[in-house]
Structures are given as structure tokens and as C-alpha cells.
Scaffold this motif. Structure first.
Motif, PDB file in Angstrom:
ATOM      1  N   GLY A 161       0.885  -1.259   0.034  1.00 44.39           N
ATOM      2  CA  GLY A 161       0.149  -0.146   0.107  1.00 44.39           C
ATOM      3  C   GLY A 161       0.873   1.100   0.022  1.00 44.39           C
ATOM      4  O   GLY A 161       2.036   1.130  -0.282  1.00 44.39           O
ATOM      5  N   PHE A 162       0.270   2.464   0.435  1.00 42.97           N
ATOM      6  CA  PHE A 162       1.057   3.650   0.249  1.00 42.97           C
ATOM      7  C   PHE A 162       2.416   3.435   1.290  1.00 42.97           C
ATOM      8  O   PHE A 162       3.465   4.022   0.754  1.00 42.97           O
ATOM      9  CB  PHE A 162       0.101   4.759   0.683  1.00 42.97           C
ATOM     10  CG  PHE A 162      -0.854   5.280  -0.270  1.00 42.97           C
ATOM     11  CD1 PHE A 162      -0.262   6.164  -1.304  1.00 42.97           C
ATOM     12  CD2 PHE A 162      -2.185   4.599  -0.345  1.00 42.97           C
ATOM     13  CE1 PHE A 162      -1.147   6.519  -2.258  1.00 42.97           C
ATOM     14  CE2 PHE A 162      -3.076   5.038  -1.409  1.00 42.97           C
ATOM     15  CZ  PHE A 162      -2.502   6.097  -2.263  1.00 42.97           C
ATOM     16  N   MET A 188      -0.752  -0.992  -4.562  1.00 45.37           N
ATOM     17  CA  MET A 188      -1.696   0.021  -4.444  1.00 45.37           C
ATOM     18  C   MET A 188      -3.077  -0.504  -4.838  1.00 45.37           C
ATOM     19  O   MET A 188      -3.581  -0.325  -5.894  1.00 45.37           O
ATOM     20  CB  MET A 188      -1.405   1.317  -5.276  1.00 45.37           C
ATOM     21  CG  MET A 188      -0.266   1.903  -4.664  1.00 45.37           C
ATOM     22  SD  MET A 188      -0.157   3.598  -5.496  1.00 45.37           S
ATOM     23  CE  MET A 188       0.652   4.557  -4.399  1.00 45.37           C
TER      24      MET A 188
END
Length: 831
Positions: A161-162, A188
Motif C-alpha cells: 500500500g502507500f 496499491m
């Protein structure tokens, strides 16, 4: 009457609520409780402090308890954990972690801002040393201290993810070999797969490992490091691991107090941010609120919405329930190595899951006007309602200007706008900053064309499912472009000559039109539609997006868990560095979109003589592969190519008609015979440098999809001996030969300057310092690439070598085996 506000938790939501409360109510009693040491810090900046981009730790601390309490006259209590809430009596129980004592505090209004906590699944060994999570300053200090003190060389980030990608980038920035493991099919996950695919290919450029659709089953100690056992059976080694599997609302206190929780585990609040209990409110990562586009419960683990909620809530606490929170559409952005990826609203797959009708289109555009230097490519995708044109989502991936475009899209979505608003959105324009028709405007125009039926878009994945029985692929690029990377089975009629060849195009099949980026495909669809062709589709985003989407998404690099870690590359191919000569034509093709760079290359190379070189720079991502294909087709020599940021530099040497055989200048000891189709190599020598040359060529050819056969004879047999050979029964002569010859690949001498083995050692150290794979690694790569290795039976008999002494995967055969392969080869090397 003086009001008493108690706020549980600081950072974005809690600290903002407290500061706003004081600014609008000077007489209120405000107490802020934080179970940790820090009440206001830049949590989004934590990875960049670890990476050394942010130098000073104090810059992360927005406010200290002392400065915040002093400025706003707030009773800030750190190391104070709330253990219980009695909503009926409006009282809370607090444990002071410094003294260990518990006490109670009453409130008029209670604000919960507990944030989120990292997901830590019950994986075997997950509590091992050298496994970290990143959520707060304390976590950051632990990781930073480990990296600074232990100087690790390899790391695995679990989760893409981020935060996971930002951690991967910043560890890579520190010179650490990084591998990312993600259980989902893409990084993402809030983006659509064809957009995430652009980032997957960027991992390869950065030499960062990527294992998708693979989960960690167990962590096991491995010396000072760890081994990760993946569900696929792969084993990864690393000096340390960062878990970024995700976060979940920290709602255990709210649940204990009897507050309503949503189906995603968050604290349910109404439009005024009030919970199910009167006088208790909540903000930040822990709240669950209807999504503005679907009405379904959603979470938003983002600092921006938390800050906005804090201000709205403070006003509602002082002035009454007057300001309504509208919810978050999830606008987010991340720097991923040299690229930037951003998203707002909902993706195609999220809308499909919610059952919302939608359509989408992809635009390739420049960060600013192409004729102004420095323009870089970006890919922009929007999703909209095909009935009324309402804008539902947007995604952007590129190098420069990504933030500007996603903000424009987010503004339209938040305002409940549509694709016509995109067409009319007014942006600041000058050549260094944008184009008169910005990519965001162009996306709006494309969407309108789809709604009006002027063309039907085809996603890369639907395009890939085509079959000969009911479909026809029509490539409307130029013949030169078609020759570089044609799709098998496609027919090529360039768009400018389409009207002259309409009778060659089948009318009874689906016509799948494609070009480089989609623009010429659209023009072609309009021509065909107006000449009576009905089933016409245009590939959205063109070949540029399609080839990225269908390429191998994983990057299965492996690194050692040691201070001397070097990458183990699956294909064994090292990219060359451009050679710069003093006499060279320099060409700037930056800002040109496909096919511009290739056409520029073709035009400019005509201006130089045979044997001369030209250096060309381009920003179109596809040019990196196109230039190699172009040189292969035209016979010119690609001296080298490199990529820095969005800029690709290639050096090409113009072909010399008098030297058609490019292999005529092989080093001494290497001869060539031009005969057939595949590649064969006779390895006669056991010199280390010649063995290296043979495997570099073999692995390079295998990486291009060629069938490669290596025939080891006489001294060459020493190259493929096992390091730990089994005991075998040999005669006296065989034993004597064995004693006089190198025992395995690690013992091979150099052909020159061996100096009793000193030269060999120096060469290995030199290769290591230049990140060149050791011969043993190259041999292993050749095995994985299915390079066929044949040991000559006659030579084995003469040299006293038995089959048990050879490495796994080697086939024992005679000269007939070799000649069979040589007959089907167009390149036969004798080394």
C-alpha cells in the motif's frame, strides 16, 4: 457556562479539534490525553526520515506537549491511557503509565481520536527480532536505529500500500536491497490493475524485487537475519522485515463503551461526527462514514480528512450541530521511487463491486507542452457514469504534474461534477507548466465521445482476449512501427491510408483497432464507423498501456541476508551504460509521444555516416524497448541505453554496409559460424574469463526467447563440475587428471594475469564491486532459463570425468546431439 472537553488521542484529528476549540472558545476547559509520548507529529513524513530525505527528527514533531499546551492553554497529559468510558455518568478511567495509578475524569463532551493500528496476522515467527511495523515516532526511531547501527544490506517489505511503497523507496534510497511481497495481484490495491502495472514495470527499472499474489507463511531465523517462507514455495532472505500489511480502526475502547461499530470495524458517526452515544464524538482513522459516491460504509486512513473533521467537529461542539461532514472520496498520492501515483474517487473494480454503472477511458499525456524541454509522460484514467457523465474516479501515474491533475479531478468529484466540467475546467497554462488542452480536458473529451457513441473503448485485458474466429486486430501505426513490435495475427494499415484499403478489412468481425497511445486509433474508428463498419473498438491507452498491462508483473529478484548482499538476477542480464564518443550527433526527442521518438530517430540517423554515432534522449517510456527493437530490425548497433527519472538516453552506431557481420570483431579465442536459427556455443576452455563470456552470451540470448545449447568438451567440462562432488571410484590416470584440473567453477583460472590464483581473486572482487554476477550465479541463471547444457561423453571418458561430478541439469551426449542443435542455429560460437 464553562464547558469541559476531553479529547482522547492527538495527531491530526485530536490535535486539530483541540486547537480549533481553543481558538473559538477561550473559556473552555480542554484536556488532551495521549497514551504515548507525542501528541502532534507528521506521520506521513516518517518513511522519509528513515530514508534520510528528512534530516532532522525534530522537523517531524509539529508540536510538543509543552509548546501545544502553552500556546493553546490546554491540559496535555502524555503517557495517559484511557481504559474505560462510562457514557451514562459521562466519566472516563485513565491509567498514568509513569506512576501506574488510575483515576477518573468527568466530561461534558468527549472526543475520540484513537487512530488506527497495524494489522499483524498470526503468522509463524511474526514476533521474531528484526521485524518492524511503522505507525508512530517510536516505530520510526526503532527502524532508523537498526538501519543506522546494523547497516543492513537487504530488507523485505510485506505489503504494497502507500506506506509499504514509501518504505520500500526510502530503504532503497539508503542503499538497501529491497524486495516487496504483496498478497494481492498488484500494488496499491485502490487503483485499477493496468495503472498499477506501470509501477510494477518501474520496480524492474529500480532493481527492486516484487512478488505479487504471494503471502508470507512463516518467518524463520537465518543467522542474524530472517528467511521468509512464501505460499508459492519461494524462500526470501533478508536482514530485516517491515510489515505494512495494512491498518484497522483502533476501536476497542469504543466497543467496550458500547458505541455502535460499522461492518468495517470503525466507529459509526453521523454527519455531525457524533457517535451512537450522546455527548461522545469521534474523528480520524477510526471512524466509519458513508462514502459520498456509493453511500456504503467506508474508512479513510488519511491525514487530510482527519484535519478537516477536527475543524468541523470543534465548530459543532461550540456552535451546535450546524456543519455537516460530507465524507471522503479517498484522494491520495504517493511517490514510488522516481514515479508518482495518485488516485481519487473510486476505481473500476470498486464501482463494479458496489454495483454502480460506469465506463472509463485512458489518456496518455505530457506533463507540459511537448515542444518545451523536459516534458514527461503521464497516464491518466477517469471513470464516469455512462448515462449522465458524472465523474466517479480518477487515477494518474507519471513523473511530473501528477499532483496537479489528481487535484483537478478530485475538485470535480467533490463538487458532484461531470465529464463536461472536466472539459471546461480552467487551468493555468504556459508551455513550461501545461498544454492548452490539458490531459484532464482531453479525458473529458474522450468520455463525451464514448457517451455519444463515437467510439467504443476496449480495456487492455478485453483486447488481450481476442480470437481469430470472430475478431480482427487492425494496427493503424506506420509500417516502421509495426515492424518493431507487431502483435501476432494483426494486420497493418496506417491510419493515413485507411480509406484506400477499406475493401481489405473484414466487415463480419469485431474490429479491434490499436495504435501507440490511442489517438490514431480513435481517428481510425471514426473513419471506419462512417464507412459502414459497425463492430469497431479502440484499445484504450494504446499499445503503451496494453504492453505494460500484459507483461510479467513480478520482478523475482532475490537478495542475500548478509552484509555483502548482491542481487541474484533471474535472467543474468546486465544493462549496458551508454558510451559517449567525442564525435556524436545529439538529438532531443523529449516530450514527443509515440511514435515521435522512433520517427525522430529514423530521420536523424540519416544525417550521419556509417560507423558514426548519435545520442538520442526521449521521455516516452516505451522508447526504452522501442530503440532496442528498432536497432535489431534496421541493423544499426545499440551501443547502450540508460534511464534516469523519466529521461531515456540511447546511443546508436550507424551500420556499416561493409561490415555486415557484427560478430566479426569477436575477442581472440572466439570464432563464429553463421548457419541457421537458434544459438549454440561450444565451451572448450576452462578459463574463468572465457567461461564468463560464454554464459553472458547464453543468458542474454535466452532472455530474448532464443533456444540456447551449450556443448562442453575437454577442458570446458571443468566449468560445469559440482562444488561438492560425491565420492567416485576412479583409476590412477583419472585421479591424476582430476588433481591437475580445476575442481569446479569457483577454481577456474584467468586466461591472462592469473598469477597463481591472485588474478582470479582480484577479478572476483572486481566483479562483486561492479555488481556483476559470479560465474556460479550465471550458471544457475542459465539452468533456470532452460539453457540446454550438454557434456561431451567422449571428452568425459578422456578426461576421467564421471556424470555424478557434473551439476544438476546437464545432459550427457555425443557430437550428434551437438550437430543436431547446430543445424537449427544461426549463431555458433566456439569458446
Amino acid at each position: 457556562m464553562q464547558k469541559k472537553y476531553v479529547i482522547i488521542g492527538g495527531v491530526a484529528g485530536g490535535a486539530t479539534t483541540a486547537a480549533r476549540l481553543r481558538r473559538i472558545d477561550e473559556n473552555a476547559e480542554i484536556i488532551m490525553l495521549e497514551k504515548g509520548e507525542h501528541i502532534s507529529y507528521a506521520n506521513c513524513g516518517l518513511p522519509y526520515y528513515i530514508g534520510g530525505v528528512i534530516k532532522d527528527r525534530d522537523n517531524l514533531l509539529v508540536q510538543t506537549p509543552e509548546s501545544f499546551g502553552g500556546r493553546f492553554n490546554i491540559d496535555v497529559r502524555i503517557f495517559s491511557e484511557v481504559t474505560d468510558i462510562d457514557a451514562d455518568s459521562q466519566a472516563i478511567t485513565i491509567r498514568d503509565h509513569k506512576t501506574g495509578k488510575e483515576y477518573t475524569e468527568n466530561y461534558d463532551k468527549l472526543v475520540l481520536s484513537p487512530g488506527a493500528q497495524p494489522v499483524k496476522p498470526p503468522i509463524q515467527g511474526i514476533d521474531s527480532k528484526n521485524i518492524f511495523t511503522l505507525r508512530n515516532v517510536d516505530d520510526t526511531d526503532r527502524i532508523k536505529a537498526f538501519v543506522d547501527d546494523e547497516k543492513p544490506k537487504s530488507a523485505v517489505v510485506v505489503g504494497a500500500g502507500f506506506i509499504g511503497l514509501e518504505m520500500a523507496e526510502n530503504l532503497h534510497q539508503r542503499g538497501i536491497n529491497v524486495t516487496v511481497v504483496e498478497a494481492a495481484p498488484q500494488v496499491m490495491n485502490m487503483m485499477d490493475p493496468e495503472m498499477a502495472a506501470i509501477l510494477h514495470q518501474h520496480f524492474k527499472e529500480q532493481e527492486v524485487g516484487l512478488y505479487l499474489q504471494d503471502a508470507v507463511k512463516a518467518f524463520r531465523p537465518n543467522g542474524d537475519g530472517l528467511s521468509l517462507m512464501l505460499s508459492s514455495g519461494e524462500i526470501l532472505n533478508a536482514d530485516f522485515v517491515v510489515l505494512s500489511i495494512g491498518v484497522k480502526p483502533d476501536s476497542h475502547l469504543a466497543q467496550k463503551a458500547g458505541l455502535e461499530l460499522g461492518n468495517r470495524g470503525g466507529i459509526v458517526v453521523d454527519e455531525f461526527l457524533q457517535t451512537s452515544k450522546e455527548n461522545i464524538y469521534a474523528v480520524g482513522d477510526a471512524i466509519e462514514f458513508p462514502h459520498p459516491l456509493t453511500g456504503e460504509s467506508s474508512l479513510a486512513f488519511l491525514a487530510g480528512p482527519a484535519n478537516k473533521q477536527g475543524r468541523i467537529l470543534a465548530d459543532n461542539l461550540v456552535y451546535g450541530h450546524k456543519r455537516k461532514y460530507q465524507g471522503s472520496i479517498g484522494t491520495a498520492i504517493a511517490k514510488v521511487f522516481e514515479m508518482t501515483a495518485a488516485t481519487t474517487g473510486l476505481s473500476d473494480k470498486a464501482l463494479a463491486q458496489a454495483g454502480v454503472p460506469h465506463q472509463s477511458t485512458i489518456v496518455n499525456g505530457g506533463s507540459h507542452a511537448g515542444y518545451y524541454p523536459g516534458s514527461t509522460n503521464m497516464v491518466l484514467k477517469i471513470t464516469f457514469n455512462p448515462e449522465d457523465g458524472k465523474l466517479l474516479g480518477g487515477q494518474v501515474v507519471g513523473y511530473d504534474g501528477v499532483d496537479k491533475r489528481v487535484d483537478m479531478l478530485a475538485a470535480i468529484i467533490k463538487a458532484n461534477g461531470d465529464i463536461y466540467d472536466l472539459q471546461e475546467i480552467e487551468h493555468a497554462y504556459a508551455p513550461p507548466f501545461s498544454s492548452a488542452k490539458d490531459p484532464v480536458n482531453q479525458a473529458g473529451y474522450n468520455a463525451e465521445n464514448i457517451i455519444k457513441g463515437l467510439f467504443r473503448p476496449l480495456s487492455p485485458y478485453k483486447f488481450h482476449e481476442w480470437n481469430h474466429s470472430d475478431s480482427c486486430l487492425l494496427d493503424v501505426r506506420t509500417p516502421d512501427e509495426h515492424s518493431l513490435n507487431a502483435i501476432e495475427g494483426s494486420i497493418n494499415i496506417e491510419v493515413d491510408k485507411l480509406r484506400e484499403h477499406l475493401d481489405e478489412i473484414p466487415r463480419d468481425k469485431n474490429l479491434y483497432i490499436f495504435c501507440g497511445v490511442g489517438l490514431r486509433g480513435y481517428v481510425a474508428t471514426r473513419i471506419l464507423k462512417q464507412h459502414g463498419f459497425e463492430k469497431v473498438y479502440n484499445l484504450s491507452g494504446g499499445l503503451k498501456v496494453y504492453q505494460t498491462a500484459i507483461a510479467e508483473q513480478n520482478n523475482p529478484l532475490k537478495f542475500n541476508s548478509s552484509k555483502d548482499a548482491v542481487p541474484v538476477k533471474e535472467d543474468g542480464v546486465m544493462e549496458s551504460i551508454p558510451y559517449i564518443s567525442t564525435k556524436m550527433l545529439e538529438v532531443d526527442a523529449c516530450g514527443l509521444q509515440c511514435p515521435g521518438p522512433v520517427l525522430k530517430l529514423k530521420e536523424e540517423i540519416a544525417k550521419i555516416g556509417p560507423g558514426d554515432e548519435m545520442q538520442i534522449k526521449a521521455s516516452d517510456p516505451g522508447f526504452y524497448n522501442d530503440v532496442a527493437s528498432w536497432c535489431n530490425v534496421t541493423g544499426h548497433t545499440l551501443v547502450g541505453r540508460s534511464k534516469k527519472g523519466a529521461e531515456i538516453t540511447a546511443v546508436i552506431r550507424k551500420k556499416n554496409e561493409e561490415a555486415k557481420n557484427a560478430l566479426s570483431k569477436m575477442p581472440e579465442g572466439i570464432q563464429t559460424i553463421d548457419k541457421g536459427d537458434n544459438k549454440t556455443i561450444i565451451v572448450f576452455s576452462d578459463d574463468l574469463d572465457r567461461a564468463l563470456a560464454s554464459f553472458v552470451i547464453a543468458n542474454g540470448a535466452a532472455s530474448m526467447g532464443k533456444k540456447v545449447t551449450m556443448f562442453f568438451t575437454f577442458w570446458g567440462l571443468n566449468v560445469i563440475k559440482k562444488q561438492n562432488k560425491p565420492r567416485t571410484k576412479k583409476g590412477v590416470m583419472d585421479k591424476m587428471f582430476g588433481l591437475m584440473m580445476p575442481g569446479h567453477a569457483g577454481k577456474l583460472p584467468l586466461s591472462n594475469m592469473n598469477m597463481g590464483g591472485i588474478g582470479r581473486t582480484m577479478m572476483k572482487q572486481r566483479m562483486k564491486s561492479k555488481n556483476v554476477d559470479a560465474l556460479e550465479v550465471m550458471i544457475d541463471n542459465a539452468n533456470r532459463s532452460e539453457v540446454q547444457m550438454i557434456a561431451c561423453q567422449m571428452s568425459m571418458d578422456v578426461m576421467g570425468v564421471q556424470g555424478e561430478e557434473l551439476i544438476d541439469g546437464v545432459k550427457i551426449g555425443g557430437v550428434a546431439n551437438y550437430l543436431e542443435e547446430a543445424e537449427a542455429s544461426n549463431l555458433n560460437l566456439f569458446i
